[in-house]
Scaffold this active site. Sequence first.
Site, PDB file in Angstrom:
ATOM      1  N   ASP A   1      -1.941   0.267  -2.960  1.00 12.93           N
ATOM      2  CA  ASP A   1      -3.279   0.594  -2.461  1.00 12.93           C
ATOM      3  C   ASP A   1      -4.313  -0.376  -3.036  1.00 12.93           C
ATOM      4  O   ASP A   1      -4.488  -0.446  -4.257  1.00 12.93           O
ATOM      5  CB  ASP A   1      -3.616   2.032  -2.870  1.00 12.93           C
ATOM      6  CG  ASP A   1      -4.796   2.599  -2.114  1.00 12.93           C
ATOM      7  OD1 ASP A   1      -5.455   1.839  -1.379  1.00 12.93           O
ATOM      8  OD2 ASP A   1      -5.061   3.804  -2.244  1.00 12.93           O
ATOM      9  N   ASP A   2      -4.961  -1.143  -2.170  1.00  6.21           N
ATOM     10  CA  ASP A   2      -6.041  -2.060  -2.558  1.00  6.21           C
ATOM     11  C   ASP A   2      -5.564  -3.245  -3.407  1.00  6.21           C
ATOM     12  O   ASP A   2      -6.366  -3.862  -4.109  1.00  6.21           O
ATOM     13  CB  ASP A   2      -7.158  -1.322  -3.330  1.00  6.21           C
ATOM     14  CG  ASP A   2      -7.969  -0.396  -2.451  1.00  6.21           C
ATOM     15  OD1 ASP A   2      -7.716  -0.357  -1.231  1.00  6.21           O
ATOM     16  OD2 ASP A   2      -8.851   0.302  -2.980  1.00  6.21           O
TER      17      ASP A   2
ATOM     18  N   HIS B   1      -4.244  10.537   3.114  1.00  3.05           N
ATOM     19  CA  HIS B   1      -5.512  10.069   3.687  1.00  3.05           C
ATOM     20  C   HIS B   1      -5.474  10.034   5.218  1.00  3.05           C
ATOM     21  O   HIS B   1      -6.169   9.242   5.848  1.00  3.05           O
ATOM     22  CB  HIS B   1      -5.850   8.678   3.134  1.00  3.05           C
ATOM     23  CG  HIS B   1      -7.325   8.393   3.130  1.00  3.05           C
ATOM     24  ND1 HIS B   1      -7.850   7.134   2.887  1.00  3.05           N
ATOM     25  CD2 HIS B   1      -8.403   9.194   3.353  1.00  3.05           C
ATOM     26  CE1 HIS B   1      -9.158   7.175   2.938  1.00  3.05           C
ATOM     27  NE2 HIS B   1      -9.530   8.411   3.211  1.00  3.05           N
TER      28      HIS B   1
ATOM     29  N   LYS C   1      -0.318   8.853  -1.752  1.00  5.96           N
ATOM     30  CA  LYS C   1      -1.569   9.017  -1.005  1.00  5.96           C
ATOM     31  C   LYS C   1      -1.289   9.205   0.485  1.00  5.96           C
ATOM     32  O   LYS C   1      -0.526   8.462   1.085  1.00  5.96           O
ATOM     33  CB  LYS C   1      -2.429   7.778  -1.248  1.00  5.96           C
ATOM     34  CG  LYS C   1      -3.645   7.649  -0.347  1.00  5.96           C
ATOM     35  CD  LYS C   1      -4.466   6.439  -0.748  1.00  5.96           C
ATOM     36  CE  LYS C   1      -5.488   6.068   0.300  1.00  5.96           C
ATOM     37  NZ  LYS C   1      -6.368   4.970  -0.135  1.00  5.96           N
TER      38      LYS C   1
ATOM     39  N   ASP D   1      -1.986  -2.074   1.512  1.00 12.05           N
ATOM     40  CA  ASP D   1      -2.583  -1.490   2.716  1.00 12.05           C
ATOM     41  C   ASP D   1      -3.811  -2.235   3.218  1.00 12.05           C
ATOM     42  O   ASP D   1      -4.226  -2.049   4.365  1.00 12.05           O
ATOM     43  CB  ASP D   1      -2.921  -0.006   2.496  1.00 12.05           C
ATOM     44  CG  ASP D   1      -3.985   0.221   1.430  1.00 12.05           C
ATOM     45  OD1 ASP D   1      -4.316  -0.725   0.684  1.00 12.05           O
ATOM     46  OD2 ASP D   1      -4.472   1.366   1.322  1.00 12.05           O
ATOM     47  N   ASN D   2      -4.418  -3.067   2.398  1.00 10.85           N
ATOM     48  CA  ASN D   2      -5.574  -3.876   2.805  1.00 10.85           C
ATOM     49  C   ASN D   2      -5.864  -4.866   1.702  1.00 10.85           C
ATOM     50  O   ASN D   2      -5.136  -4.939   0.711  1.00 10.85           O
ATOM     51  CB  ASN D   2      -6.803  -3.006   3.101  1.00 10.85           C
ATOM     52  CG  ASN D   2      -7.089  -1.945   2.068  1.00 10.85           C
ATOM     53  OD1 ASN D   2      -7.043  -0.743   2.357  1.00 10.85           O
ATOM     54  ND2 ASN D   2      -7.364  -2.343   0.835  1.00 10.85           N
TER      55      ASN D   2
ATOM     56  N   CYS E   1      -7.798   1.442   4.205  1.00  6.85           N
ATOM     57  CA  CYS E   1      -6.551   2.174   4.012  1.00  6.85           C
ATOM     58  C   CYS E   1      -6.123   3.096   5.148  1.00  6.85           C
ATOM     59  O   CYS E   1      -5.042   2.921   5.720  1.00  6.85           O
ATOM     60  CB  CYS E   1      -6.620   2.956   2.718  1.00  6.85           C
ATOM     61  SG  CYS E   1      -8.205   3.786   2.450  1.00  6.85           S
TER      62      CYS E   1
ATOM     63  N   ARG F   1      -2.732   2.944   7.503  1.00  6.54           N
ATOM     64  CA  ARG F   1      -1.664   3.944   7.379  1.00  6.54           C
ATOM     65  C   ARG F   1      -1.386   4.640   8.709  1.00  6.54           C
ATOM     66  O   ARG F   1      -0.251   5.015   9.000  1.00  6.54           O
ATOM     67  CB  ARG F   1      -2.033   4.934   6.276  1.00  6.54           C
ATOM     68  CG  ARG F   1      -2.020   4.295   4.907  1.00  6.54           C
ATOM     69  CD  ARG F   1      -2.838   5.066   3.868  1.00  6.54           C
ATOM     70  NE  ARG F   1      -3.062   4.226   2.704  1.00  6.54           N
ATOM     71  CZ  ARG F   1      -2.243   4.124   1.661  1.00  6.54           C
ATOM     72  NH1 ARG F   1      -1.130   4.850   1.640  1.00  6.54           N
ATOM     73  NH2 ARG F   1      -2.516   3.328   0.643  1.00  6.54           N
TER      74      ARG F   1
ATOM     75  N   HIS G   1      -5.629   1.605  -6.673  1.00 10.34           N
ATOM     76  CA  HIS G   1      -6.954   2.073  -6.261  1.00 10.34           C
ATOM     77  C   HIS G   1      -7.764   2.488  -7.486  1.00 10.34           C
ATOM     78  O   HIS G   1      -7.237   3.098  -8.410  1.00 10.34           O
ATOM     79  CB  HIS G   1      -6.779   3.265  -5.311  1.00 10.34           C
ATOM     80  CG  HIS G   1      -8.003   3.622  -4.524  1.00 10.34           C
ATOM     81  ND1 HIS G   1      -9.126   4.169  -5.102  1.00 10.34           N
ATOM     82  CD2 HIS G   1      -8.278   3.539  -3.187  1.00 10.34           C
ATOM     83  CE1 HIS G   1     -10.037   4.404  -4.160  1.00 10.34           C
ATOM     84  NE2 HIS G   1      -9.550   4.021  -2.999  1.00 10.34           N
TER      85      HIS G   1
ATOM     86  N   LYS H   1     -11.338  -6.498   1.149  1.00 13.70           N
ATOM     87  CA  LYS H   1     -11.312  -5.194   1.823  1.00 13.70           C
ATOM     88  C   LYS H   1     -12.626  -4.927   2.556  1.00 13.70           C
ATOM     89  O   LYS H   1     -13.682  -5.357   2.116  1.00 13.70           O
ATOM     90  CB  LYS H   1     -11.047  -4.090   0.792  1.00 13.70           C
ATOM     91  CG  LYS H   1     -10.979  -2.679   1.366  1.00 13.70           C
ATOM     92  CD  LYS H   1     -10.739  -1.664   0.256  1.00 13.70           C
ATOM     93  CE  LYS H   1     -10.783  -0.232   0.781  1.00 13.70           C
ATOM     94  NZ  LYS H   1     -10.577   0.752  -0.306  1.00 13.70           N
TER      95      LYS H   1
END
Length: 578
Positions: A57-58, A159, A157, A356-357, A95, A99, A250, A415
Amino acid sequence: MTIPLNTPNPSPGSRWRKLAACAGMLMAAGLGLLHGAPQASAAEPAKKPNILLIVADDMGYSDVGAFGGEIETPNIDALAQRGLSATNFYVAPTCSPTRSMLLTGTDNHVAGFGVMSEYTGPQQKGKPGYEGHLNQRVTGIATLLRDSGYHTYMAGKWHLGEEKGQWPADQGFERDFTLMQGGGSHWSDMGYPNPQHPNLTFTRNGKLLDKLPDDHFSTAAFSDFITQSIDENKADGKPFFAYLSYQAVHSPFALPDDWIDKYKGRYDQGYDALRAERLARMKAMGLVGADVSLAPRMPNVPAWDSLTPEQKKISARKMEVYAAMVANMDHHIGRVLGHLKANGQLDNTLVLFFSDNGAEPVELLELAASVDPAMKVWLEKNWDTRPENCGRKMSVCDYGAAWAQVGSTPFNYFKHYTAEGGIRSPLIAAGPGVVSDGQTTRAVLHVTDVVPTLLELAGVSHPSQRGGSDQAPLTGKSMQPVLVGKAQDIRSADEWIGWELFGNRALRQGDWKALSLLKAAGGTGEWQLYNLKDDPTESRDLASSQPAKLAELTRLWDLYASQNGVILTGDGPFKGRK
């Protein structure tokens, strides 16, 4: 016109990658991660492969060693060394849109995340594709694989919808240990640094959790749950699909005490020097061309040498903690892969790893101070905002745009943006059927390609392919021809991919890319044109010299918007910015 999307990995870079991976290979050798794909006996039917989908994540494009980073990631690097790395793999700028595409194989505007649910504007609210959860037009990969005989597990996660009926347990996952929101505390306190939503929600196997174990740390706990779930059903011989959706890296940054000083002093030279180091390493590895230059430093990022000694100390410390967090994630990935190896399951497991990004540029405390002073007061009262406690329990700590641009090396932005730094992700694939000698592909791939790939691998058709279904057709294409080494790309020169989020837009066709960033986001508000083969950092706008090409791409973007129900508004995280 034929525009080559990729070329074979340069042999000098390939040799460099093998040498550079040696440390990771030696460290991972105890786990037995370096091995060839098994050969099925002629007398035995081929077993359906297990699937392990790991999402960071991130995390920035260049953070891991296999993509030029200085952070120690021996397990991820070893995965790349025995598999395939894709340097042109695309995701969404943030994100939940990524996803939604990852799990459905359709565009985010179709799946229900035309915008992050937190930023749904009045014109978008209630409209198809803007539900803020996976809608009825799509069927998730977990449901399809479960119905075809797979065990399905998720940890981490989500989301993708917080209401009952939208949870992982309702989307085909037999077992889950899930953080429902987009981020927050990595510890047992279940805190979320937002006065409007101060607590996180967790589910375990479809039931709400009132509390977490006292020793909960997200990266370790989610890794443990995946291995436990796999062990629980190992005896029945059915294959598994495991979605390990890390909360790391994250913000707010968090680490156990024995990890927090792992990189103490490593980043004292600052972000400008480190960014140049990463680019040089990426060139030597053959990840980028020898003539590639760094994207210009962002206007709001001061030169490192202009900072005061105290500013340098605080900034470097934040990067130290972030780097250790990446290394800690790699450690736990190694634990999961080692567990599969010990159980004799790794040889038949396809592993996919990516972020994810792009890297996260927002500093929460700084944002609160400029946008909502009352939130800053609340954070200082309820969380630990002292820089010296970065990474410890209840601390609010993130590293900001300067280090995020390092994570995006060599690309532009990060991002939230449809520039390359926001939507390019480091994809690594390894396992049965994947080329096994550490090759690199420059094929243009997209996160919607994951579902078609997994369905082909598992021998499962999509509902839209069966006739009489009202399910949205797949947007992506199977990556199998590239993964097995039979093709250099999966898209022809005239095929294209479109993006839109928060009003920022882009379209790529072959090596050409049209890009439009809002003025409020720091862009021009106008369409720009880049040739990514010659200019991957989007430094030379060709809009005025190639008006016909720009017009062609913007017409395709209009087609993309029409096909996917894009609704442009002035809402989103950039609203009100000057």
